[in-house]
Design a protein around this motif. Structure first.
Motif, PDB file in Angstrom:
ATOM      1  N   MET A   1       1.392 -29.606   0.329  1.00  0.00           N
ATOM      2  CA  MET A   1       1.383 -31.030   0.059  1.00  0.00           C
ATOM      3  C   MET A   1       1.830 -31.199  -1.385  1.00  0.00           C
ATOM      4  O   MET A   1       1.374 -30.477  -2.273  1.00  0.00           O
ATOM      5  N   PHE A   2       2.735 -32.145  -1.594  1.00  0.00           N
ATOM      6  CA  PHE A   2       3.336 -32.346  -2.900  1.00  0.00           C
ATOM      7  C   PHE A   2       3.275 -33.810  -3.289  1.00  0.00           C
ATOM      8  O   PHE A   2       3.281 -34.688  -2.428  1.00  0.00           O
ATOM      9  N   LEU A   3       3.250 -34.038  -4.573  1.00  0.00           N
ATOM     10  CA  LEU A   3       3.362 -35.377  -5.114  1.00  0.00           C
ATOM     11  C   LEU A   3       4.767 -35.471  -5.697  1.00  0.00           C
ATOM     12  O   LEU A   3       5.104 -34.760  -6.649  1.00  0.00           O
ATOM     13  N   VAL A   4       5.620 -36.274  -5.070  1.00  0.00           N
ATOM     14  CA  VAL A   4       7.022 -36.414  -5.477  1.00  0.00           C
ATOM     15  C   VAL A   4       7.259 -37.867  -5.870  1.00  0.00           C
ATOM     16  O   VAL A   4       7.174 -38.761  -5.025  1.00  0.00           O
ATOM     17  N   ASP A   5       7.517 -38.076  -7.135  1.00  0.00           N
ATOM     18  CA  ASP A   5       7.746 -39.429  -7.657  1.00  0.00           C
ATOM     19  C   ASP A   5       6.650 -40.407  -7.226  1.00  0.00           C
ATOM     20  O   ASP A   5       6.924 -41.527  -6.804  1.00  0.00           O
ATOM     21  N   GLY A   6       5.402 -39.936  -7.289  1.00  0.00           N
ATOM     22  CA  GLY A   6       4.262 -40.793  -6.983  1.00  0.00           C
ATOM     23  C   GLY A   6       3.930 -40.930  -5.510  1.00  0.00           C
ATOM     24  O   GLY A   6       3.008 -41.653  -5.152  1.00  0.00           O
ATOM     25  N   GLN A   7       4.663 -40.253  -4.639  1.00  0.00           N
ATOM     26  CA  GLN A   7       4.420 -40.314  -3.190  1.00  0.00           C
ATOM     27  C   GLN A   7       4.000 -38.942  -2.667  1.00  0.00           C
ATOM     28  O   GLN A   7       4.511 -37.921  -3.128  1.00  0.00           O
ATOM     29  N   ILE A   8       3.109 -38.912  -1.693  1.00  0.00           N
ATOM     30  CA  ILE A   8       2.662 -37.653  -1.105  1.00  0.00           C
ATOM     31  C   ILE A   8       3.616 -37.253   0.013  1.00  0.00           C
ATOM     32  O   ILE A   8       3.947 -38.066   0.875  1.00  0.00           O
TER      33      ILE A   8
ATOM     34  N   TYR B   1      10.151 -23.974  -1.219  1.00  0.00           N
ATOM     35  CA  TYR B   1      11.074 -22.938  -1.677  1.00  0.00           C
ATOM     36  C   TYR B   1      11.380 -23.269  -3.135  1.00  0.00           C
ATOM     37  O   TYR B   1      11.363 -24.446  -3.511  1.00  0.00           O
ATOM     38  N   PRO B   2      11.634 -22.271  -3.979  1.00  0.00           N
ATOM     39  CA  PRO B   2      11.855 -22.545  -5.396  1.00  0.00           C
ATOM     40  C   PRO B   2      12.970 -23.561  -5.685  1.00  0.00           C
ATOM     41  O   PRO B   2      12.924 -24.254  -6.696  1.00  0.00           O
ATOM     42  N   ASP B   3      13.943 -23.673  -4.785  1.00  0.00           N
ATOM     43  CA  ASP B   3      15.038 -24.613  -5.014  1.00  0.00           C
ATOM     44  C   ASP B   3      14.835 -25.968  -4.353  1.00  0.00           C
ATOM     45  O   ASP B   3      15.597 -26.904  -4.592  1.00  0.00           O
TER      46      ASP B   3
ATOM     47  N   ILE C   1      13.996 -29.554  -6.324  1.00  0.00           N
ATOM     48  CA  ILE C   1      12.969 -29.405  -7.361  1.00  0.00           C
ATOM     49  C   ILE C   1      13.421 -28.437  -8.447  1.00  0.00           C
ATOM     50  O   ILE C   1      12.613 -28.000  -9.262  1.00  0.00           O
ATOM     51  N   SER C   2      14.698 -28.117  -8.463  1.00  0.00           N
ATOM     52  CA  SER C   2      15.195 -27.143  -9.436  1.00  0.00           C
ATOM     53  C   SER C   2      14.987 -27.610 -10.879  1.00  0.00           C
ATOM     54  O   SER C   2      14.817 -26.800 -11.778  1.00  0.00           O
TER      55      SER C   2
END
Length: 130
Positions: A67-74, A80-82, A96-97
């Motif tokens: 689960m990630f928070l991307v620009d304020g959204q879940i 993967y690293p890239d 996400i590089s």
């Protein structure tokens, strides 16, 4: 819509949180929180409306679902690293590089199934004990 922060997610925004009981098992024992999924980006494994157990962690192994928070959204995606990838190929990856604009909330543990939840009698006993 107001942007969320890691603190909102990990420490509970009182408006959006409630306590629930799940059965103890090798899987659920590591869960820090349960979230409801909105969207089908990770189907067929994780579907819209599923409840998922998440362990709060700051790092993930490549290929892990998190689960990630991307620009304020879940978002729930494969790490993967890239980039963060959905299981559905028609959805684009999140780049996400540059390492900005995203944070790891935690690792996906399992979809919560009906047999992991207490029945009505058990729930009444648990709620009475609170």
């Amino acid at each position: 819509m107001e942007k969320l922060t890691i603190q909102d997610i990990r420490h509970g925004n009182k408006e959006n949180c409630h306590q629930m009981f799940i059965r103890k098992s090798k899987l659920t024992d590591h869960a820090d929180a349960v979230f409801t999924v909105y969207g089908n980006g990770m189907s067929p494994i994780i579907r819209d409306g599923d409840m998922v157990a998440i362990a709060f962690e700051d790092t993930l192994e490549p290929g892990a679902i998190g689960m990630f928070l991307v620009d304020g959204q879940i978002v729930l995606r494969q790490y993967y690293p890239d980039g963060l990838r959905a299981f559905r190929p028609e959805l684009s990856s999140v780049d996400i590089s540059c390492k900005e604009g995203y944070q790891i909330v935690g690792r996906f543990i399992t979809v919560i199934t009906e047999d992991m939840l207490p029945n009505e009698e058990e729930r009444a006993i648990l709620e009475e004990a609170m």
